[in-house]
Design a protein around this motif. Structure first.
Motif, PDB file in Angstrom:
ATOM      1  N   PRO A   3     -29.223  12.871   8.671  1.00 24.90           N
ATOM      2  CA  PRO A   3     -29.692  13.173  10.672  1.00 24.90           C
ATOM      3  C   PRO A   3     -30.846  13.799   9.715  1.00 24.90           C
ATOM      4  CG  PRO A   3     -27.831  14.406   9.822  1.00 24.90           C
ATOM      5  CD  PRO A   3     -27.645  13.783   9.046  1.00 24.90           C
ATOM      6  N   TYR A   4     -31.531  14.305   8.898  1.00 27.87           N
ATOM      7  CA  TYR A   4     -32.893  14.244   7.768  1.00 27.87           C
ATOM      8  C   TYR A   4     -34.072  13.473   7.885  1.00 27.87           C
ATOM      9  CZ  TYR A   4     -30.731  18.431   8.584  1.00 27.87           C
ATOM     10  OH  TYR A   4     -29.282  19.676   9.038  1.00 27.87           O
ATOM     11  N   ARG A   5     -33.547  12.009   8.181  1.00 30.98           N
ATOM     12  CA  ARG A   5     -34.455  10.525   8.352  1.00 30.98           C
ATOM     13  C   ARG A   5     -35.203  10.031   8.742  1.00 30.98           C
ATOM     14  NH1 ARG A   5     -30.818   5.347   7.606  1.00 30.98           N
ATOM     15  NH2 ARG A   5     -30.930   4.817   5.630  1.00 30.98           N
ATOM     16  N   GLN A   6     -36.348   9.948   8.740  1.00 31.45           N
ATOM     17  CA  GLN A   6     -37.772  10.171  10.250  1.00 31.45           C
ATOM     18  C   GLN A   6     -36.737  10.010  11.400  1.00 31.45           C
ATOM     19  OE1 GLN A   6     -40.161  11.558   9.494  1.00 31.45           O
ATOM     20  NE2 GLN A   6     -40.722  11.054  11.669  1.00 31.45           N
ATOM     21  N   GLU A   7     -36.856   8.895  10.823  1.00 28.10           N
ATOM     22  CA  GLU A   7     -35.858   8.204  12.273  1.00 28.10           C
ATOM     23  C   GLU A   7     -35.081   9.035  13.651  1.00 28.10           C
ATOM     24  OE1 GLU A   7     -35.065   6.566   9.423  1.00 28.10           O
ATOM     25  OE2 GLU A   7     -33.554   5.402   9.127  1.00 28.10           O
ATOM     26  N   PHE A   8     -34.346   9.252  12.678  1.00 28.27           N
ATOM     27  CA  PHE A   8     -32.648  10.147  13.522  1.00 28.27           C
ATOM     28  C   PHE A   8     -33.443  11.845  13.678  1.00 28.27           C
ATOM     29  CE2 PHE A   8     -30.471   6.743  10.926  1.00 28.27           C
ATOM     30  CZ  PHE A   8     -31.186   6.404  12.201  1.00 28.27           C
ATOM     31  N   ARG A   9     -34.222  13.058  12.651  1.00 35.39           N
ATOM     32  CA  ARG A   9     -34.780  13.825  13.032  1.00 35.39           C
ATOM     33  C   ARG A   9     -35.060  14.329  14.020  1.00 35.39           C
ATOM     34  NH1 ARG A   9     -39.182  14.055   8.341  1.00 35.39           N
ATOM     35  NH2 ARG A   9     -37.199  13.564   7.487  1.00 35.39           N
ATOM     36  N   ILE A  10     -35.392  13.912  15.479  1.00 36.64           N
ATOM     37  CA  ILE A  10     -35.823  14.501  16.338  1.00 36.64           C
ATOM     38  C   ILE A  10     -34.419  15.238  16.606  1.00 36.64           C
ATOM     39  CG2 ILE A  10     -35.313  12.650  18.004  1.00 36.64           C
ATOM     40  CD1 ILE A  10     -38.043  15.456  18.073  1.00 36.64           C
TER      41      ILE A  10
END
Length: 155
Positions: A86-93
């Motif tokens: 969840p803290y990857r750039q593409e999923f952070r939202i």
């Protein structure tokens, strides 16, 4: 010590060693069986999580689920697959929407709110959804891409 006693003790010792060796092999086979079962259970859980993640992301893109609910579900499913996802750039939202809306009441607690309080919470939720809609939908598409390239996409 007589020869007969010594021979008897030797035979008894060999029998005990053989029995213990056999028991060790039985235990080793059981450990391997349990490990294989655990690996299969983990694989099935991971596959189920990936399928659910794909369904939620597709539902988000098709407008079948609210932005807030979809973001929460994607965050949780990503966490189950790997706590860092969840803290990857593409999923952070997904995590950001969760943090912005986690104080809002759900289920019975929401039903117990006064109509005015429920309306106020709805306004807050809608504001978060409106300001993050495009990013969440882009992240949902990233989830589908992630799923299509799994497990290479883990890296």
């Amino acid at each position: 010590m007589s020869t007969t006693l010594a021979l008897s003790l030797l035979i008894l010792g060999v029998v005990i060693i053989l029995a213990l060796a056999w028991y060790a092999l039985v235990l080793q086979k059981e450990v391997k069986r349990r490990e294989a079962f655990r690996h299969e259970e983990e694989r099935m859980a991971r596959e189920n999580g990936l399928e659910n993640l794909e369904l939620v992301a597709a539902a988000l893109l098709q407008g079948q689920v609210d932005i807030t609910e979809g973001a929460w579900r994607c965050k949780v499913l990503l966490e189950l697959l790997d706590p860092s996802l969840p803290y990857r750039q593409e999923f952070r939202i997904f995590a950001e929407v969760y943090e912005q809306t986690r104080h809002l009441h759900t289920h019975q607690a929401r039903k117990d709110l006064t109509p005015k309080a429920r309306f106020e919470e709805d306004k807050q939720r809608i504001a978060v959804e409106d300001s993050n809609r495009d990013k969440v939908l882009k992240a949902a598409q990233s989830v589908l891409d992630f799923r299509a390239n799994y497990p290479e996409s883990l890296n």
